[in-house]
Design an enzyme around this catalytic site. Structure first.
Site, PDB file in Angstrom:
ATOM      1  N   SER A  31       0.827  -1.201   0.000  1.00 43.13           N
ATOM      2  CA  SER A  31       0.000   0.000   0.000  1.00 43.13           C
ATOM      3  C   SER A  31       0.868   1.261   0.000  1.00 43.13           C
ATOM      4  CB  SER A  31      -0.962  -0.048   1.195  1.00 43.13           C
ATOM      5  OG  SER A  31      -1.970   0.915   1.081  1.00 43.13           O
TER       6      SER A  31
ATOM      7  N   ASP B  77     -10.146  -5.421  -3.500  1.00 40.01           N
ATOM      8  CA  ASP B  77      -9.566  -4.368  -2.658  1.00 40.01           C
ATOM      9  C   ASP B  77     -10.465  -3.133  -2.714  1.00 40.01           C
ATOM     10  OD1 ASP B  77      -7.950  -2.256  -1.623  1.00 40.01           O
ATOM     11  OD2 ASP B  77      -6.154  -3.401  -2.113  1.00 40.01           O
TER      12      ASP B  77
ATOM     13  N   HIS C 278      -7.398  -5.977   0.732  1.00 37.35           N
ATOM     14  CA  HIS C 278      -6.196  -5.191   1.025  1.00 37.35           C
ATOM     15  C   HIS C 278      -5.416  -5.712   2.239  1.00 37.35           C
ATOM     16  CE1 HIS C 278      -4.063  -1.478   0.021  1.00 37.35           C
ATOM     17  NE2 HIS C 278      -3.980  -1.157   1.294  1.00 37.35           N
TER      18      HIS C 278
END
Length: 251
Positions: free
Chosen positions: A120, A196, A229
């Protein structure tokens, strides 16, 4: 600044390559080491793992703890130029200079053989660090990276506060901009979950994919069906990433 290190068994008899992991928003140096299950694969492929924190802590800066996506736990791997952040928020220099020097001084690492990856915000950081320092990092990969921070809410918020309103100064910390001027010398691996929740609004892998295609950069962008995620996603594919790095770093 705190960091975590895993030394593989091979480090007892010889220097080994080192692989740096950069975590995402709100994480610390512990998240990856505790949740990813990566140590078994670092041992298998003979690489040292180093995970760093995501920002300075306890700086006393007003507002540093006000938002989860900015300030503490959200250094964005840039060197801040704006007050009051510039004195402490220098994560780019920490990751690329201070920490590698410290690791080289105290651990048996193979000189000139280091890679970087992240998740991320940390995926953004890994791509930026590698693209800006191809002589320093031999390999790079990412899980669900923020690939175009100049275009997404997380990036715009962080860059405005850390770097100022002039968006030209943001380009040196945007992987999709950097790749157009400085393609990486080795293939890049990215895994992205299709479920995600941040995919379309924050991560935008298609922007980086298009930029890589423009300059002929070798990119493997794997869209993993049904993954979100979280760290189950990372744990599922972390061996592929460590293998990707090891095959390059042990050459």
């Amino acid at each position: 600044m705190k960091f975590a290190v895993y030394e593989p068994p091979q480090a007892k008899s010889e220097p080994v390559p080192v692989l740096y992991f950069l975590s995402g928003l709100t994480a610390t140096e512990e998240n990856f080491m505790v949740k990813a299950g990566a140590q078994q694969f670092a041992a298998k492929y003979g690489v040292m793992l180093v995970a760093t924190d995501t920002s300075p802590r306890n700086t006393g800066i007003p507002g540093a703890d006000a938002d989860w996506d900015f300030g503490t736990g959200a250094g964005f791997y840039v060197d801040a130029t704006e007050e009051p952040w510039r004195a402490h928020y220098r994560m780019y220099s920490y990751v690329t200079q201070e920490l590698p020097a410290l690791i080289a001084e105290h651990f048996p690492v193979k000189q000139g053989r280091q890679g970087i990856f992240g998740h991320s915000m940390g995926g953004h950081g890994a791509l930026v660090c590698a693209l800006k320092n191809p002589a320093l990092y031999a390999s790079v990969s990412a899980f669900s990276p923020i690939t175009a921070p100049m275009r997404c809410p997380w990036g715009k918020k962080a860059f405005t506060h850390y770097l100022g309103a002039d968006q030209e100064s943001w380009r040196v910390y945007d992987a999709s901009e950097l790749i157009l001027k400085s393609p990486f010398t080795q293939p890049i691996l990215i895994d992205q979950g299709t479920a995600d929740s941040f995919l379309e609004t924050q991560l935008m892998p298609e922007v980086f994919e298009e930029a890589c295609a423009t300059v002929g950069q070798s990119l493997t962008l794997r869209r993993q069906e049904g993954y979100d995620h979280g760290y189950y996603f990372i744990a599922t594919f972390v061996e592929d990433h460590i293998r990707h790095h090891a095959e390059i770093l042990w050459r």
